[in-house]
Design an enzyme around this catalytic site. Structure first.
Site, PDB file in Angstrom:
ATOM      1  CB  CYS A 124     -27.337  17.611  10.762  1.00  0.00           C
ATOM      2  SG  CYS A 124     -27.982  16.018  11.296  1.00  0.00           S
ATOM      3  CG  HIS A 271     -25.918  19.482  14.217  1.00  0.00           C
ATOM      4  ND1 HIS A 271     -27.278  19.412  14.453  1.00  0.00           N
ATOM      5  CD2 HIS A 271     -25.520  18.209  13.929  1.00  0.00           C
ATOM      6  CE1 HIS A 271     -27.678  18.159  14.315  1.00  0.00           C
ATOM      7  NE2 HIS A 271     -26.639  17.417  13.996  1.00  0.00           N
ATOM      8  CG  ASN A 301     -29.048  14.992  15.861  1.00  0.00           C
ATOM      9  OD1 ASN A 301     -29.510  15.981  15.271  1.00  0.00           O
ATOM     10  ND2 ASN A 301     -28.132  14.220  15.323  1.00  0.00           N
TER      11      ASN A 301
END
Length: 344
Positions: A124, A271, A301
């Protein structure tokens, strides 16, 4: 010189799956998912769509934006693609095992035949790492001028749809930014474009978030069950504790080193892993939640794609404008982490 963002783009699969549409076997509810993550839906790519397809589509949108806004002289995205010196693609879900580079596939789709390419695979955190990597390579050679930095994921392919603790968290999508090295002007280069990046890792947490099978340590063998270790596994509390601490640390460190406060920032773009993580980090720093841009409710996500998707939303909506100060911050498997400070 400065490394400035002159275009943004995103590509989102059309299939949208709300919490209410998730399989009954998961034994979960919209209320449970929202209360634990802030997620209301996710977008899922069809079987024929890979990270390179989404990445190229987002990259094309970034090229089109630059042309439409007149930030480049080129008249078509195809012409602009030929001026790219570099394509950096961040992804945890590359098209192929081992090789070829997914960035090469994107280069081919875009027709950017003059661009060098590379994949960045730090989960990520890949977009944050990729942005700094592209900027450093542009600065290192006077002949390089433009780079496309992309985050692209089809994470739902690696979710265990029988495990409600993980599968409800992930979605597919891509975001991209077009970078240009611009010459010095009356403004100091310290006050334009990418101003600072923080990168780091804590390898002791390498197995906190992992897909255990398919790599060189645990390759597939003939006759192995296809679902044996093929999905994302996570020790959620470990990742949560790490994420809250490291996000607060990055934000505080960036503000201290650049002598700024939260009031100087138009937005902090985190994020989009879990709304509770952002809330906890903001509370620790006494920064109001309104300062953080969150779109996790819509997309879930999307790993390396989450920050560039958010940047494109902010850019196209007019929520950020030239001169605004933006901070990105994120973390990922590895465990990796980082942040960028950007003068838009």
């Amino acid at each position: 010189m400065a490394i400035e963002i002159i275009g943004t783009g995103r590509a989102i699969p059309p299939r949208r799956v709300t919490n209410q549409e998730l399989p009954a076997l998961l034994d979960t509810t919209d209320e449970w998912i929202r209360s634990h993550s802030g997620i209301g839906s996710r977008h899922i790519a069809d079987e024929k769509t890979a990270s390179s397809d989404l990445g190229a589509a987002a990259g094309m949108e970034a090229l089109k934006w630059a042309i439409e806004k007149g930030t480049v002289q080129e008249k078509s995205p195809e012409e602009l693609a030929l001026t790219l010196d570099l394509i950096v693609l961040g992804s945890s879900t590359l098209d192929y095992y081992c090789c070829p580079s997914t960035a090469c596939v994107v280069q081919h789709i875009l027709g950017a035949k003059n661009a060098a390419t590379m994949d960045v695979t730090v989960a990520c955190s890949s977009f944050i790492y990729g942005l700094e990597t592209a900027a450093a390579l542009l600065r290192a050679d006077s002949s390089r001028k433009r780079a496309l930095v992309i985050g692209a994921e089809v994470l739902t392919r690696f979710a265990n749809w029988e495990d409600r603790s993980t599968c409800v968290l992930f979605g597919d999508g891509s975001g991209a930014v077009l970078l240009e090295k611009t010459p010095d002007t009356a403004d100091s280069s310290n006050n334009r474009g990418l101003l600072k990046t923080i990168l780091g890792a804590d390898g002791s947490g390498w197995d906190s978030l992992i897909v255990r099978r398919g790599g060189g340590r645990a390759p597939w063998k003939k006759g192995d069950p296809i679902d044996d270790g093929a999905f994302i596994a996570m020790r959620g509390q470990e990742v949560y504790n790490f994420a809250v601490g490291i996000m607060a640390e990055i934000i505080a460190k960036m503000m201290k080193e650049k002598n700024i406060t939260a009031d100087d920032l138009k937005f902090i773009v985190p994020h989009q892993a879990n709304a509770r993580i952002v809330q906890a980090a903001g509370k620790r720093l006494k920064i109001p939640l309104e300062k953080f841009y969150l779109n996790i409710e819509e997309y879930a996500n999307t790993s390396s794609a989450s920050i560039p998707i958010a940047l494109d939303e902010l850019n196209r909506s007019g929520a950020i404008n030239k001169g605004d100060l933006i901070m990105t911050v994120g973390f990922g498997a590895g465990l990796t982490y980082g942040g960028n400070l950007i003068r838009w």
